[in-house]
Design a protein around this motif. Structure first.
Motif, PDB file in Angstrom:
ATOM      1  N   TYR A  68       0.897  -1.173   0.000  1.00  0.00           N
ATOM      2  CA  TYR A  68       0.000   0.000   0.000  1.00  0.00           C
ATOM      3  C   TYR A  68       0.925   1.210   0.000  1.00  0.00           C
ATOM      4  O   TYR A  68       1.706   1.394   0.926  1.00  0.00           O
ATOM      5  CB  TYR A  68      -0.848  -0.102   1.270  1.00  0.00           C
ATOM      6  CG  TYR A  68      -1.305   1.140   1.983  1.00  0.00           C
ATOM      7  CD1 TYR A  68      -1.978   2.173   1.322  1.00  0.00           C
ATOM      8  CD2 TYR A  68      -1.132   1.252   3.361  1.00  0.00           C
ATOM      9  CE1 TYR A  68      -2.441   3.283   2.028  1.00  0.00           C
ATOM     10  CE2 TYR A  68      -1.600   2.352   4.072  1.00  0.00           C
ATOM     11  CZ  TYR A  68      -2.245   3.372   3.394  1.00  0.00           C
ATOM     12  OH  TYR A  68      -2.709   4.453   4.088  1.00  0.00           O
TER      13      TYR A  68
ATOM     14  N   LYS B 282      -2.653   7.170  -1.202  1.00  0.00           N
ATOM     15  CA  LYS B 282      -4.044   7.242  -0.736  1.00  0.00           C
ATOM     16  C   LYS B 282      -4.873   8.022  -1.754  1.00  0.00           C
ATOM     17  O   LYS B 282      -4.425   9.052  -2.242  1.00  0.00           O
ATOM     18  CB  LYS B 282      -4.116   7.982   0.606  1.00  0.00           C
ATOM     19  CG  LYS B 282      -3.174   7.429   1.656  1.00  0.00           C
ATOM     20  CD  LYS B 282      -3.369   8.104   3.004  1.00  0.00           C
ATOM     21  CE  LYS B 282      -2.202   7.750   3.927  1.00  0.00           C
ATOM     22  NZ  LYS B 282      -2.498   7.791   5.330  1.00  0.00           N
TER      23      LYS B 282
ATOM     24  N   SER C 202       2.718   8.397   5.789  1.00  0.00           N
ATOM     25  CA  SER C 202       1.725   9.272   5.136  1.00  0.00           C
ATOM     26  C   SER C 202       2.416  10.330   4.283  1.00  0.00           C
ATOM     27  O   SER C 202       2.015  10.586   3.139  1.00  0.00           O
ATOM     28  CB  SER C 202       0.849   9.963   6.181  1.00  0.00           C
ATOM     29  OG  SER C 202       0.101   9.004   6.881  1.00  0.00           O
TER      30      SER C 202
ATOM     31  N   SER D 252      -2.391   0.029   7.147  1.00  0.00           N
ATOM     32  CA  SER D 252      -1.862  -1.338   7.250  1.00  0.00           C
ATOM     33  C   SER D 252      -2.534  -2.130   8.373  1.00  0.00           C
ATOM     34  O   SER D 252      -2.456  -3.359   8.393  1.00  0.00           O
ATOM     35  CB  SER D 252      -0.349  -1.295   7.464  1.00  0.00           C
ATOM     36  OG  SER D 252      -0.037  -0.440   8.545  1.00  0.00           O
TER      37      SER D 252
END
Ligand code: 2P0
Length: 317
Positions: free
Chosen positions: A17, A20, A184, A134
């Motif tokens: 991942y 976003k 992030s 996660s």
């Protein structure tokens, strides 16, 4: 005063991942696939209190992030009393293993159980996502697949049943220092890479290919796909248009070179790396101890832990 305790293990993504489409809800740009590990976990106890408070490993901690998360839970589940949260992390602190994954999975499980709710794991996964992306995958034992989904209702993980695969992961700790660039922030920067669209395109087929490799117990293919995916993720960081960066250190490269040498010696050894300099080596369980010994010989200062598939979330009364 009643207390509720839950334990969740950390997970390592084999297909990552890294980006976003909604930062508020932690909706990812791509689906991801992980392995939960036996060696690293978080145990969290919650009890009613006057204010929301957080204690990590016996020390008062900044509750800001947890506050946001509890607010999201209150909006979803209805208001509940402030909580004293005591968390014990059995994850090397900020060693590039996502302790936020096990921490928010354990907190979600402990809090909902404390409220007398008995929710399906997929609902817990959806809720845990609001704390950390996660964490969606750490509710499940073994392999888990986080479907990106399109909104808050459809973005959560599921267990991915597989044959019994003799997989081990060697976790090579290069630095325990707090990372300078949070996940992030790293994702925001990576999304400015001209290669980002290609990353999304590749992740979409890699997710399918990884599931096929797991069903076939084809460890070599699992390792190749995981390494390709991880290095492409780190290439995004290096090629970001806006404030490019890397999590790699010179020792990261040394370990990657050693992994390549191990492969040349016909061993199963593939690297994956997360938001830090540390390397995780995917191998066959029969080869893990030998590879650990080789690492010790070449790079004696680095701590190497052998991890295996771990369990899903559990509770203590
Ligand atoms: C992953 N990582 O799939 C990726 C690969 C690190 C590298 O998920 O912003 O702590 O809290 O949703 O989950 C680490 O990021 O990020 C992570 P947030 P998170 O495991």
């Amino acid at each position: 005063m009643t207390k509720t305790t839950a334990t969740a293990h950390t997970n390592i993504a084999l297909i990552k991942y890294w980006g976003k489409k909604d930062a508020q809800l932690n909706l990812p740009t791509t689906s991801s696939l992980s392995l939960t590990l036996d060696e690293f976990y978080t145990t969290t106890t919650v009890e009613n209190s006057n204010i929301d408070q957080l204690i990590i490993n016996g020390q008062m901690a900044d509750p800001t992030r947890v506050h946001h998360f509890l607010d999201a839970l209150r909006a979803e589940l209805g208001d509940f009393s402030p909580l004293l949260i005591s968390s014990q992390n059995y994850v090397p602190t900020a060693a590039g293993l996502a302790s936020s994954a096990s921490a928010f999975a354990a907190l979600t499980a402990a809090t909902t159980r404390h409220l007398g709710l008995d929710l399906p794991l997929t609902t817990l996964s959806r809720l845990a996502r609001r704390g950390s992306g996660s964490a969606t995958r750490s509710l499940f034992g073994g392999f888990a697949l986080w479907q990106a989904g399109t909104n808050d209702q459809t973005s959560y993980a599921n267990a991915l049943p597989t044959p019994n695969i003799p997989i081990s992961l060697l976790v090579v700790e290069i630095s325990g220092l707090q990372k300078k660039i949070s996940s992030s922030e790293g994702m925001l920067r990576a999304m400015t890479s001209p290669n980002y669209e290609q990353w999304v395109h590749d992740a979409n087929w890699q997710i399918t290919a990884m599931q096929a490799a797991l069903q076939a117990s084809d460890l070599t293919r699992v390792g190749q796909l995981a390494e390709d995916n991880a290095l492409a993720m780190h290439a995004l960081n290096l090629s970001a248009k806006d404030r490019r960066f890397t999590y790699f250190t010179p020792q990261t490269i040394q370990v990657l070179d050693l992994v390549k040498k191990l492969r040349q010696a016909c061993l199963i050894a593939y690297a994956t790396l997360d938001a830090g300099p540390n390397v995780k080596i995917i191998t066959h369980s029969d080869q893990a101890a030998y590879i650990q010994a080789q690492l010790h010989q070449e790079l004696p200062k680095l701590r190497v832990t052998i991890a295996h598939p771990g369990p899903g979330v559990s509770y203590e009364q």
